[in-house]
Design an enzyme around this catalytic site. Sequence first.
Site, PDB file in Angstrom:
ATOM      1  N   GLU A  46      40.031  53.192  58.200  1.00 21.76           N
ATOM      2  CA  GLU A  46      39.714  52.207  57.154  1.00 21.76           C
ATOM      3  C   GLU A  46      39.956  52.847  55.780  1.00 21.76           C
ATOM      4  OE1 GLU A  46      35.430  51.811  56.689  1.00 21.76           O
ATOM      5  OE2 GLU A  46      35.603  49.764  55.909  1.00 21.76           O
ATOM      6  N   LYS A 123      38.557  42.549  56.756  1.00 25.57           N
ATOM      7  CA  LYS A 123      37.229  42.848  57.329  1.00 25.57           C
ATOM      8  C   LYS A 123      36.252  41.689  57.142  1.00 25.57           C
ATOM      9  CE  LYS A 123      33.802  46.648  57.121  1.00 25.57           C
ATOM     10  NZ  LYS A 123      33.581  47.959  56.479  1.00 25.57           N
ATOM     11  N   CYS A 168      35.657  49.117  60.949  1.00 24.90           N
ATOM     12  CA  CYS A 168      34.380  49.825  60.842  1.00 24.90           C
ATOM     13  C   CYS A 168      33.170  49.043  61.332  1.00 24.90           C
ATOM     14  CB  CYS A 168      34.173  50.325  59.407  1.00 24.90           C
ATOM     15  SG  CYS A 168      32.863  51.558  59.345  1.00 24.90           S
TER      16      CYS A 168
HETATM   17  N1  CDV Z   1      32.418  51.305  56.255  1.00 21.32           N
HETATM   18  C1  CDV Z   1      31.458  50.762  57.004  1.00 21.32           C
HETATM   19  O1  CDV Z   1      31.558  49.599  57.400  1.00 21.32           O
HETATM   20  N2  CDV Z   1      30.395  51.515  57.284  1.00 21.32           N
HETATM   21  C2  CDV Z   1      29.276  51.050  58.048  1.00 21.32           C
HETATM   22  C3  CDV Z   1      28.005  51.738  57.628  1.00 21.32           C
HETATM   23  C4  CDV Z   1      27.464  51.176  56.389  1.00 21.32           C
HETATM   24  C5  CDV Z   1      26.902  51.648  58.643  1.00 21.32           C
HETATM   25  C6  CDV Z   1      29.470  51.281  59.545  1.00 21.32           C
HETATM   26  O2  CDV Z   1      29.208  50.348  60.316  1.00 21.32           O
HETATM   27  O3  CDV Z   1      29.823  52.386  59.965  1.00 21.32           O
END
Ligand code: CDV
Length: 308
Positions: A46, A123, A168
């Site tokens: 990401e 996202k 993510c």
């Molecule tokens: N970049 C992210 O989406 N990070 C989130 C953190 C905030 C928990 C993740 O789900 O890893």
Amino acid sequence: MREISTAALQMGPIQKSESRAEVVARMISLLEQAHAAGAVFAVFPELTLTTFFPRWYVEDQAQVDQWFEAEMPGPHTAPLFARARELKIAMSFGYGELTPEGQHFNTSILTNREGEIIGKYRKVHLPGHSEYDPERAFQHLEKRYFLPGDLGFPVWRNLGGIMGMMICNDRRWPEAYRVMGLQGVEMVTLGFNTPSVNSQMSSEGPEDRLFHHRLSCQSGAYQNATWVVAVAKAGVEDGHSLIGGSLIVDPNGKIVAETKTEEDEMIVHHCDLEACNFGKSTIFDFKRHRRIEHYGLITQRAGAEPPD
Ligand code: CDV
């Protein structure tokens, strides 16, 4: 066998001061390692091109926009696309997207082996908050800097298989996998930047973070009988630590390769897409076993409402 030799190309930390040219040079070096190892598909994290900037509270929009790309490929990324084309490696990577209309998204793209962009994902599950939060150990301002993705969870045919992308935090939401599972996905790519400590609970450190990360990727893979390729930006960026633990997970939910460092690091696995067939035709044969008449709440209600 329907094999895609896949490289997860973990990036070590990117400091605020690092230029796009420096980052792209690192990406090309990883791409070359992947090619030397026989990979035809390379997955980056990401927001690959910059530091994980949502940790910084910035009010000046012009300054924020420096972390975004108005073109893809653009002047900085053109050499990456050129090298990928030469090596005939398909890629997926994440970046901050600034649209011609001035919208900002946390985006990921998919290319074919000719270096053409064939898929884009924005996202959907943006974690964090939009205003400065003094209660947190550090900021996570994704809701400030990005709009929620507006493209859903599409899949694309690429390299002889069916591929989808998430980014993510999406990996913690089973709905994201399932929407792709319902389109027959065989390989899900996902880049991540996961802080090593929970900004709202200091006792939740790297061990717990890695546990939840693996749990989310392994269950998503197993429950949808798909490969999952999860790739970190890792290490310490300007004093802020991100977990590593880039993974390739098979359609049975088992980790078949995992990075060991928090630096630029490559792992490769020959992913046989036929391995998806058993799960998809037996326990997770959705058409035979799903009971959609009981799932209405999933799309009707966002938050939990306990009974009186
Ligand atoms: N970049 C992210 O989406 N990070 C989130 C953190 C905030 C928990 C993740 O789900 O890893």
